[in-house]
Design a protein around this motif. Sequence first.
Motif, PDB file in Angstrom:
ATOM      1  N   LEU A   1       0.875  -1.176   0.000  1.00 44.63           N
ATOM      2  CA  LEU A   1       0.000   0.000   0.000  1.00 44.63           C
ATOM      3  C   LEU A   1       0.910   1.223   0.000  1.00 44.63           C
ATOM      4  O   LEU A   1       1.726   1.398   0.907  1.00 44.63           O
ATOM      5  N   TYR A   2       0.792   2.070  -1.016  1.00 46.65           N
ATOM      6  CA  TYR A   2       1.723   3.182  -1.203  1.00 46.65           C
ATOM      7  C   TYR A   2       1.213   4.449  -0.530  1.00 46.65           C
ATOM      8  O   TYR A   2       0.020   4.765  -0.570  1.00 46.65           O
ATOM      9  N   LEU A   3       2.154   5.179   0.079  1.00 46.12           N
ATOM     10  CA  LEU A   3       1.864   6.409   0.799  1.00 46.12           C
ATOM     11  C   LEU A   3       2.883   7.479   0.411  1.00 46.12           C
ATOM     12  O   LEU A   3       3.958   7.162  -0.109  1.00 46.12           O
ATOM     13  N   HIS A   4       2.539   8.734   0.691  1.00 48.78           N
ATOM     14  CA  HIS A   4       3.492   9.841   0.596  1.00 48.78           C
ATOM     15  C   HIS A   4       4.181   9.913  -0.765  1.00 48.78           C
ATOM     16  O   HIS A   4       5.379  10.193  -0.861  1.00 48.78           O
ATOM     17  N   GLY A   5       3.436   9.666  -1.837  1.00 55.50           N
ATOM     18  CA  GLY A   5       3.999   9.774  -3.178  1.00 55.50           C
ATOM     19  C   GLY A   5       4.729   8.542  -3.658  1.00 55.50           C
ATOM     20  O   GLY A   5       5.271   8.552  -4.772  1.00 55.50           O
ATOM     21  N   GLY A   6       4.774   7.476  -2.862  1.00 56.61           N
ATOM     22  CA  GLY A   6       5.413   6.243  -3.304  1.00 56.61           C
ATOM     23  C   GLY A   6       4.619   5.575  -4.410  1.00 56.61           C
ATOM     24  O   GLY A   6       3.408   5.772  -4.523  1.00 56.61           O
ATOM     25  N   HIS A   7       5.291   4.788  -5.233  1.00 55.04           N
ATOM     26  CA  HIS A   7       4.616   4.090  -6.323  1.00 55.04           C
ATOM     27  C   HIS A   7       5.395   2.836  -6.681  1.00 55.04           C
ATOM     28  O   HIS A   7       6.591   2.721  -6.395  1.00 55.04           O
ATOM     29  N   PRO A   8       4.753   1.882  -7.346  1.00 55.23           N
ATOM     30  CA  PRO A   8       5.442   0.645  -7.733  1.00 55.23           C
ATOM     31  C   PRO A   8       6.551   0.921  -8.739  1.00 55.23           C
ATOM     32  O   PRO A   8       6.555   1.970  -9.402  1.00 55.23           O
ATOM     33  N   PRO A   9       7.485  -0.016  -8.889  1.00 50.91           N
ATOM     34  CA  PRO A   9       8.554   0.165  -9.876  1.00 50.91           C
ATOM     35  C   PRO A   9       8.016   0.116 -11.297  1.00 50.91           C
ATOM     36  O   PRO A   9       6.922  -0.390 -11.549  1.00 50.91           O
ATOM     37  N   TRP A  10       8.834   0.608 -12.252  1.00 49.80           N
ATOM     38  CA  TRP A  10       8.388   0.676 -13.637  1.00 49.80           C
ATOM     39  C   TRP A  10       8.062  -0.694 -14.203  1.00 49.80           C
ATOM     40  O   TRP A  10       7.130  -0.843 -14.994  1.00 49.80           O
ATOM     41  N   LYS A  11       8.835  -1.690 -13.841  1.00 47.22           N
ATOM     42  CA  LYS A  11       8.585  -3.038 -14.356  1.00 47.22           C
ATOM     43  C   LYS A  11       7.148  -3.467 -14.066  1.00 47.22           C
ATOM     44  O   LYS A  11       6.451  -3.991 -14.939  1.00 47.22           O
ATOM     45  N   TRP A  12       6.701  -3.209 -12.848  1.00 42.85           N
ATOM     46  CA  TRP A  12       5.335  -3.604 -12.472  1.00 42.85           C
ATOM     47  C   TRP A  12       4.313  -2.752 -13.198  1.00 42.85           C
ATOM     48  O   TRP A  12       3.299  -3.254 -13.683  1.00 42.85           O
ATOM     49  N   ARG A  13       4.572  -1.437 -13.320  1.00 39.95           N
ATOM     50  CA  ARG A  13       3.579  -0.544 -13.927  1.00 39.95           C
ATOM     51  C   ARG A  13       3.398  -0.808 -15.423  1.00 39.95           C
ATOM     52  O   ARG A  13       2.281  -0.824 -15.929  1.00 39.95           O
TER      53      ARG A  13
END
Length: 337
Positions: free
Chosen positions: A287-299
């Motif tokens: 669960l992403y918070l504070h502007g975090g996001h999954p890596p590019w590979k996943w996206r």
Amino acid sequence: MVMAADPSGWIEGPIPDQVELPPATEAEATGADDYLPRSSSSAMPDPNAASVPRLKARVHRRFSTADVCATLSLSEVRFRPLQASDLEEMMTLHTEWFPVSYDQAFYDKSVNGQLFSLVATHSAASQSGGSSSSAAVVHEAEEPEESLLGMITMSTFCEHHGEDIKHILGGECEDLCKRKRSRGPVSDAEEGQAVQSTGNTGQLAYILTVGVCDAFRRRGLAKELIRRSIAHVDQNMPEVLAVYLHVVTYNQAAIRLYESTSFTCIEHFPSFYFLHGSHYDSFLYALYLHGGHPPWKWRFRNLWSLGRPTTWREWLVTAWSSLWQSDADKRVQDSDP
């Protein structure tokens, strides 16, 4: 549910019609435990196996059936950090909930405040709130017994997330967490939480364990423990970019809970666990918070396989928008003092 060097997990499942402790017998008097019911934990690979532990925790003496727990509402439950007096009960409950053994250091760090913890409790005094005179009599006679209904433990230490961070944030712990470490210790406190922050904490909060006693399941307590823990991270740990956990793939009850609380499945690890003589796969949820996001590979993988646009042009626009947003997030983070 992590059940390796860094164990974590969550237990949920249907309430048994009756988890009842019979009257004292000769076996009970002599200390034998064959008369005790077995755990109904959904984390167990084979719920009918002889290796499934019996319910020995003190909480089962007071809440021995689902009917007893049905008289309690979630509003009567109190939340606090674990403390030294909880050590024995915590160890017993973890034995009932998880098919692994935890080392003593995990328990010690949980009850002394080095790891974040939140425990749900109920005492006889909070249930008898109707009569102040009777409550006074109970208080004068002895302190009412406090029952531990459920708990959660969580760590932000790099030693726990070092191997997982590349799957969650797309980089190595040494690179992503060192800037946070250079700022020195950070004080974390919310509602009496005794969390010791040191220089080796980083940008992930790892849910180590979550469990609820057998008779109090299906009441929303596990979700409330998770909700409060995420709120603590959101309000007090701005450097943390994601809360995450592992869960064994056969634990569908746990998976439904995590997805209902907005966790996203990021990775699948084959043969991650070795439980009761067999290998089992793991899902990693974040669960992403504070502007975090999954890596590019996943996206990119998700754009292509889950929400694939109908044309290459739409796909490129979506990917470019995501790239632009990522670059904007990075500029904001780099501008932080």
